[in-house]
Design an enzyme around this catalytic site. Structure first.
Site, PDB file in Angstrom:
ATOM      1  N   HIS A  22      41.285  -6.681 -52.961  1.00  0.00           N
ATOM      2  CA  HIS A  22      41.954  -5.900 -51.916  1.00  0.00           C
ATOM      3  C   HIS A  22      40.935  -5.332 -50.925  1.00  0.00           C
ATOM      4  O   HIS A  22      41.090  -5.496 -49.703  1.00  0.00           O
ATOM      5  CB  HIS A  22      42.745  -4.763 -52.571  1.00  0.00           C
ATOM      6  N   GLU A  23      39.916  -4.685 -51.454  1.00  0.00           N
ATOM      7  CA  GLU A  23      38.927  -4.059 -50.573  1.00  0.00           C
ATOM      8  C   GLU A  23      38.079  -5.100 -49.857  1.00  0.00           C
ATOM      9  O   GLU A  23      37.638  -4.880 -48.726  1.00  0.00           O
ATOM     10  CB  GLU A  23      38.031  -3.097 -51.374  1.00  0.00           C
ATOM     11  N   HIS A  26      39.739  -5.974 -46.596  1.00  0.00           N
ATOM     12  CA  HIS A  26      39.416  -5.012 -45.533  1.00  0.00           C
ATOM     13  C   HIS A  26      37.992  -5.242 -45.014  1.00  0.00           C
ATOM     14  O   HIS A  26      37.753  -5.272 -43.802  1.00  0.00           O
ATOM     15  CB  HIS A  26      39.512  -3.578 -46.066  1.00  0.00           C
TER      16      HIS A  26
END
Length: 450
Positions: A22-23, A26
């Protein structure tokens, strides 16, 4: 103790994988958009490990493994030197900020598809939706032993777990389910399972049992393992006896016994328990005992515990070639997403109980159980969790990615960013909502332990 340690370990592994992807979503898009990333952290709190790359980003693993974050250069948080302002997140175009924010959930969606592809290449072992002995509503509807469920409300069914989910959704909506069966002789038939007749306030986790559905792979012979001291069967039945009939009604599965014993006890007279013992068929007279420990729902008990039997071999496998596994993964992702969104809708409308909201304790227990079942089940669990993380993060709640995306969409419409006061208010509301949800999830987790 081993289960506790296993649950903790597999939860840490699961969250570590999901949060990292997920990170990274980003981080990767932020770097493509020219944003300076200061820190990429898996976990919160004091760093246990840290490294800095050539671009100046600190990569860290922190001590509290319940999430993670990507910290970017941003003038709203601290003063940024004039020469670096072009690399600040807040100075990027609204479309770039949307792309960076949406990249985290998008990474989880892609991970879900990739993991499901891997599951279907490996082959996911499960049990078919073949029925055992039916009782109650299922027996009335004609869902007979040995038939296999192929469709529910037009939805294709491959395994018993898919059938259970489809029936649970129908029961939550208070409607009957249209069930297409494949009979043991190969013929096909259509039945209506009257789930609308389930009692009000039924336990949504027990829909199939309440409807009288029993799965063939769960069938347990009614062979007595041991007697309960002081129970009704003491002095009449013996360990090793195989119960064949109760008061003239044939017994093929241990799951039938409680209901038949209740019928016998309610009748108010002794009944004949037919058993097979050492090759002989015996008819023994017995009166059940009433259990008054639950005043609102007294039961009649036989006073026996049935012998455990090993689980049968799996009879359903979802396996595809390298190419065919991709469309299968996409279909499964769409199905899981529809089920997840459907459950959320039912929670909001009140059709589903808030007991369905679970927290980290339940996640840890399911992660451990999935790991024990094999690589295919654990990878499937990771895929489902990754998809859930994607969907939850897209909810329009401030603090979550979906909340930030809502801010940016408002900015596109009005032509300027929201005021800091408005965003601060939104953040406070978001924190309150998340705190309430987390509190409810922990409450359900603790309740589930008992």
């Amino acid at each position: 103790m081993m289960d506790l340690l296993g649950s903790i370990w597999w939860m840490v592994v699961s969250l570590g994988i999901l949060v990292t992807f997920h990170e990274f979503g980003h981080y990767w898009v932020a770097r493509r958009c020219g944003v300076q990333v200061l820190r990429f952290s898996v976990g919160f709190g004091r760093p246990l490990w840290m490294r800095r790359n050539a671009a100046g980003t600190e990569f860290a693993i922190a001590s509290i493994p319940l999430g993670g974050y990507v910290k970017m250069l941003d003038e709203r948080e601290y003063e940024v030197p004039a020469g670096q302002r072009q690399y600040a997140f807040n100075n990027k175009s609204v479309w770039q900020r949307i792309a960076i924010t949406a990249a985290g959930p998008a990474a989880n969606l892609l991970l879900c598809i990739a993991l499901l592809w891997l599951v279907f290449v490996i082959g996911r072992q499960d049990y078919s939706a073949t029925l055992g002995v039916s009782t109650g509503l299922a027996a009335e509807a004609g869902l007979g032993q040995g038939s296999r469920i192929e469709q529910i409300d037009g939805r294709r069914i491959t395994t018993w777990s898919e059938a259970t989910m489809a029936l649970t959704m129908a029961a939550m909506d208070g409607r009957d389910a249209s069930v297409q069966l494949r009979q043991a002789d190969g013929s096909s038939s259509q039945r209506q399972l009257p789930l609308s007749r389930l009692p009000e306030g039924f336990d949504e986790r027990q829909v199939t049992a309440l409807a009288g559905l029993n799965w063939a792979f769960m069938a347990v012979p009614a062979r007595i393992g041991q007697l309960v001291p002081g129970g009704a069967a003491e002095g009449v039945l013996l360990p090793g006896d195989l119960i064949l009939a109760i008061d003239g009604q044939r017994v093929e599965d241990a799951s039938q016994v409680p209901a038949l014993i209740n019928q016998l006890g309610t009748a108010g007279h002794p009944g004949l328990i037919e058993v097979q013992r050492s090759g002989q068929r015996l008819a023994l007279e017995l009166s059940p005992q009433q259990d008054r420990s639950q005043a609102d729902n007294p039961r009649w008990l036989l006073g026996v515990q049935f012998a455990a039997v090993p689980m049968p071999e799996h009879d359903a496998s979802q396996r595809y070639g390298l190419v065919a596994a991709l469309p299968a993964a996409l279909r499964e992702t769409a199905r899981l997403a529809a089920d997840t969104l459907g459950m959320m809708r039912r929670l909001v409308t009140g059709n589903a109980s808030l007991q369905n909201i679970s927290g980290p304790v339940t996640i840890a227990r399911v992660a451990n159980a999935s790991a024990k079942r094999g690589v295919d089940w654990f990878v499937y669990f990771l895929a489902l969790m990754s998809l859930s993380l994607c969907i939850i993060n897209l909810l329009p709640i401030p603090i979550l990615d979906g909340g930030h995306l809502l801010y940016y969409l408002i900015e596109l419409v009005k032509g300027s960013p929201l005021s800091e006061k408005s965003m601060a208010l939104g953040q406070s509301i978001g924190l309150a909502l998340l705190a309430g949800l987390m509190g409810l999830a922990f409450y359900n987790d603790i309740l589930g332990l008992f």
